[in-house]
Design an enzyme around this catalytic site. Structure first.
Site, mmCIF file in Angstrom:
data_model
loop_
_atom_site.group_PDB
_atom_site.id
_atom_site.type_symbol
_atom_site.label_atom_id
_atom_site.label_comp_id
_atom_site.label_asym_id
_atom_site.label_seq_id
_atom_site.Cartn_x
_atom_site.Cartn_y
_atom_site.Cartn_z
ATOM 1 N N LYS A 1 0.871 -1.165 0.000
ATOM 2 C CA LYS A 1 0.000 0.000 0.000
ATOM 3 C C LYS A 1 0.915 1.223 0.000
ATOM 4 O O LYS A 1 1.978 1.197 0.624
ATOM 5 C CB LYS A 1 -0.848 -0.043 1.276
ATOM 6 C CG LYS A 1 -1.921 0.987 1.389
ATOM 7 C CD LYS A 1 -2.766 0.666 2.617
ATOM 8 C CE LYS A 1 -3.797 1.706 2.927
ATOM 9 N NZ LYS A 1 -4.639 1.332 4.059
ATOM 10 N N SER B 1 -9.568 1.162 3.410
ATOM 11 C CA SER B 1 -8.811 1.963 2.476
ATOM 12 C C SER B 1 -7.772 1.197 1.655
ATOM 13 O O SER B 1 -7.247 1.737 0.688
ATOM 14 C CB SER B 1 -8.082 3.083 3.231
ATOM 15 O OG SER B 1 -7.197 2.539 4.181
ATOM 16 N N SER C 1 -9.245 -1.463 7.560
ATOM 17 C CA SER C 1 -8.839 -1.185 6.186
ATOM 18 C C SER C 1 -8.321 -2.366 5.400
ATOM 19 O O SER C 1 -8.270 -2.305 4.174
ATOM 20 C CB SER C 1 -7.766 -0.109 6.167
ATOM 21 O OG SER C 1 -8.367 1.115 6.011
HETATM 22 N N1 GLN Z 1 -12.699 3.287 7.353
HETATM 23 C C1 GLN Z 1 -11.929 3.683 8.449
HETATM 24 C C2 GLN Z 1 -11.596 5.158 8.367
HETATM 25 O O1 GLN Z 1 -12.010 5.780 7.457
HETATM 26 C C3 GLN Z 1 -10.725 2.831 8.609
HETATM 27 C C4 GLN Z 1 -9.563 3.219 7.794
HETATM 28 C C5 GLN Z 1 -8.332 2.396 8.067
HETATM 29 O O2 GLN Z 1 -8.414 1.334 8.689
HETATM 30 N N2 GLN Z 1 -7.207 2.873 7.658
HETATM 31 O O3 GLN Z 1 -10.943 5.702 9.196
#
Ligand code: GLN
Length: 448
Positions: free
Chosen positions: A40, A115, A139
């Site tokens: 990532k 994400s 994520s």
């Molecule tokens: N969806 C969550 C957020 O927007 C988790 C994101 C993540 O785990 N990086 O913060």
């Protein structure tokens, strides 16, 4: 699929030539030698672009390697590229960025999740054997669910986070995505063995031996937990069908099966978004266009400004809407007294955790609400409603549990279905071992 943000052909070719040389002279170093992987784009690789999909880091090249890279490099793995994501890992659909959103290779009408959307889409489209992402609130598990692959978030500190751009430092963790549970196990074993520069690193040996992969599980030793407090509307139809079967399957094998209700279910996203935004607000303050950040080149506009106005102009230009929203939320909550209210909730949650794991060793839990599956249903872009899609994943991050998304096949065309298995802190080894067993034994065509 818009999965890649950064791909450097000569960088990949050099690694590959080295590998060919090694394998020709029969000097391969390890099990991971020659195996390719993706990162990532919030995990650093020396001299490669590290942008976290943000304009503010558009031209930033990382001066050092993350611990993870150091380990995999030593083992001879080949790094392909940097993958697309939500800006600074803030989001659940891989759509929060100035670039094109990631698509789901299973079906373009399905959301890809986020994400770490790029990490999972590159795995499911067979471009790569495994990808590494990050998991602050789900994520890696959410996109893994959407793509029908395995996504593993270990307990906090099990893998070194050195080289990962911080979002919520106290809940951030590296996450692994692959189609094969065996690869995830070997990889976890590898990544837990070394300790470099992360002070929170904890060595709890995830030590796999050959017999662990054969899938024998001692009967009656494990109490599985199936079911959850009914969701308001029926958003978890497939999940209930699947776990109903799983519960019978396990019961027949002699395991204990019970039903839990999580009393503070509704508050989880609130707690998560307060903690993560307050930490993000402080972590992102360094991207201010002075030392780090894209340099705002319009000199006639910026040179005469006072320092504060300069910073806010640049940040206004460089950061996306979602990131700005988090900074505002973080700013607000770092000043208000309601922090006491959240501390109380956290204490309560820890009691719940104690009680749950006294009764059961593993929890079976949904990963995503099924309403979020279709792209067209994701219409709350930039709205706070989106945050509630994280209600099943943030639990593990807030109270530091290890959890894994296990996918299953469906008869209905390519709609993903699966669940999370959650285990107590530092119980990662047993969670993985147990997942091999469930994945292999229960992997029939379930037909939900
Ligand atoms: N969806 C969550 C957020 O927007 C988790 C994101 C993540 O785990 N990086 O913060």
């Amino acid at each position: 699929m818009n999965a890649y943000l950064n791909f450097n052909f000569s960088f990949v070719r050099n690694q590959f030539v080295n590998f060919l040389f090694r394998s020709k002279s029969k000097r391969t170093i390890s099990l991971f030698d020659g195996i390719s992987y993706n990162l990532k784009n919030n995990i650093s690789t020396k001299n490669n672009f590290l942008t976290a999909n943000s304009k503010s880091l558009a031209y930033f090249k990382s001066p050092y390697d993350s611990d993870l890279n150091v380990i995999l490099k030593k083992k001879g793995s080949i790094l392909f590229g940097g993958l697309s994501m939500d800006e600074f890992a803030m989001g659940s659909y891989s759509k929060n960025s100035h670039k094109l959103p990631v698509k789901n290779p299973l079906n373009f009408n399905l959301a890809v999740g986020g994400s770490s959307g790029g990490s999972c889409s590159s795995v499911v489209s067979n471009q790569i054997l495994f990808s590494v992402g990050s998991d602050t609130g789900g994520s890696i598990r959410q996109p893994a669910y959407m793509c029908g692959i395995i996504g593993f978030k270990p307990s906090y500190g099990i893998f070194s986070r050195y080289g990962l751009i911080s979002f919520g430092s106290s809940i951030d963790q590296l996450g692994l995505a692959s189609k094969s549970i065996t690869i995830i196990c070997h990889l976890s074993h590898l990544l837990n063995k070394f300790n470099f520069k992360d002070y929170n690193y904890i060595k709890k040996t995830i030590n796999f031996k050959v017999k662990d992969f054969k899938g024998s599980l001692y009967k009656k030793k494990f109490g599985f937990l199936v079911g959850l407090k009914k969701s308001k509307s029926n958003l978890l139809v497939n999940y209930f069908k699947l776990t109903y079967r799983l519960s019978f399957f396990l019961k027949n094998l002699g395991h204990k099966v019970g039903v839990i209700k999580l009393p503070l279910d509704y508050f989880l996203p609130y707690i998560y978004y307060v903690i993560s935004s307050v930490e993000a607000f402080s972590n992102l303050s360094r991207f201010d266009n002075t030392k780090i950040g894209q340099f705002f080149t319009n000199k006639s506009k910026t040179l005469k400004l006072p320092f504060n106005s300069y910073i806010s102009l640049c940040r206004g230009y460089n950061l996306g809407l979602e990131v700005k929203k988090r900074i505002l939320i973080g700013n607000l909550f770092s000043y208000t007294t309601s922090i006491l209210f959240f501390t109380n909730l956290l204490l309560k949650l820890n009691l719940v955790k104690k009680d749950l794991f006294k009764r059961y060793e593993f929890l079976v839990y949904p990963t995503y609400e099924e309403i979020n599956l279709l792209n067209k249903n994701v219409k709350f872009k930039y709205s706070i409603n989106n945050y509630f899609s994280d209600r099943f994943t943030v639990f593990s991050n807030i109270i530091n549990l290890s959890s894994i998304n296990i996918p299953f096949k469906t008869v209905r065309n390519d709609t993903p279905v699966g669940f999370q298995i959650i285990s107590n802190t530092y119980n990662d080894f047993r969670l993985l071992k147990n997942s091999i067993y469930i994945k292999n034994m229960f992997n029939i065509n379930i037909g939900v």
